[in-house]
Design a protein around this motif. Structure first.
Motif, PDB file in Angstrom:
ATOM      1  N   THR A 187       0.835  -1.183   0.135  1.00  0.00           N
ATOM      2  CA  THR A 187      -0.026   0.075   0.041  1.00  0.00           C
ATOM      3  C   THR A 187       0.863   1.180   0.012  1.00  0.00           C
ATOM      4  O   THR A 187       2.172   1.085   0.273  1.00  0.00           O
ATOM      5  CB  THR A 187      -0.950  -0.026   1.371  1.00  0.00           C
ATOM      6  N   GLU A 188       0.133   2.421  -0.329  1.00  0.00           N
ATOM      7  CA  GLU A 188       1.121   3.678  -0.407  1.00  0.00           C
ATOM      8  C   GLU A 188       1.908   3.912   1.051  1.00  0.00           C
ATOM      9  O   GLU A 188       2.840   4.445   1.207  1.00  0.00           O
ATOM     10  CB  GLU A 188       0.323   4.600  -0.698  1.00  0.00           C
ATOM     11  N   ASN A 189       0.906   3.700   1.985  1.00  0.00           N
ATOM     12  CA  ASN A 189       1.289   4.023   3.409  1.00  0.00           C
ATOM     13  C   ASN A 189       2.782   3.048   3.833  1.00  0.00           C
ATOM     14  O   ASN A 189       3.671   3.513   4.473  1.00  0.00           O
ATOM     15  CB  ASN A 189       0.251   3.549   4.517  1.00  0.00           C
ATOM     16  N   GLU A 190       2.593   1.696   3.441  1.00  0.00           N
ATOM     17  CA  GLU A 190       3.856   0.740   3.585  1.00  0.00           C
ATOM     18  C   GLU A 190       4.875   1.145   2.883  1.00  0.00           C
ATOM     19  O   GLU A 190       6.010   1.207   3.467  1.00  0.00           O
ATOM     20  CB  GLU A 190       3.519  -0.805   3.232  1.00  0.00           C
ATOM     21  N   LYS A 191       4.863   1.688   1.736  1.00  0.00           N
ATOM     22  CA  LYS A 191       5.884   2.248   0.704  1.00  0.00           C
ATOM     23  C   LYS A 191       6.530   3.205   1.329  1.00  0.00           C
ATOM     24  O   LYS A 191       7.509   3.550   1.515  1.00  0.00           O
ATOM     25  CB  LYS A 191       5.333   2.415  -0.557  1.00  0.00           C
ATOM     26  N   ARG A 192       5.623   4.111   1.909  1.00  0.00           N
ATOM     27  CA  ARG A 192       6.294   5.420   2.486  1.00  0.00           C
ATOM     28  C   ARG A 192       6.917   5.180   3.798  1.00  0.00           C
ATOM     29  O   ARG A 192       8.168   5.702   3.964  1.00  0.00           O
ATOM     30  CB  ARG A 192       5.117   6.634   2.758  1.00  0.00           C
ATOM     31  N   MET A 193       6.512   4.254   4.664  1.00  0.00           N
ATOM     32  CA  MET A 193       7.094   3.809   5.859  1.00  0.00           C
ATOM     33  C   MET A 193       8.515   3.291   5.396  1.00  0.00           C
ATOM     34  O   MET A 193       9.597   3.522   6.381  1.00  0.00           O
ATOM     35  CB  MET A 193       6.202   2.871   6.767  1.00  0.00           C
TER      36      MET A 193
END
Length: 54
Positions: free
Chosen positions: A20-26
């Motif tokens: 997900t975008e959140n996982e990529k950002r993290m």
């Protein structure tokens, strides 16, 4: 050191899912912080070294 053998009666399946975008950002934030931490360690060692001349 020997080889690790899988039990014959166990099957392991890995089904990759998209991040997900959140996982990529993290993950990206973690990598940036780690690189920054590593860079500060190497530069601090260079700054504290003094060469003695005879």
């Amino acid at each position: 050191m020997g080889l690790i053998r899988e039990p014959l009666d166990v099957d392991l399946f890995v089904d990759p899912r998209p991040l997900t975008e959140n996982e990529k950002r993290m993950i990206g934030d973690f990598i940036k912080a780690d690189k920054k931490k590593r860079k500060s360690k190497t530069t601090s060692k260079k700054d504290t070294y003094t060469q003695h001349t005879v």
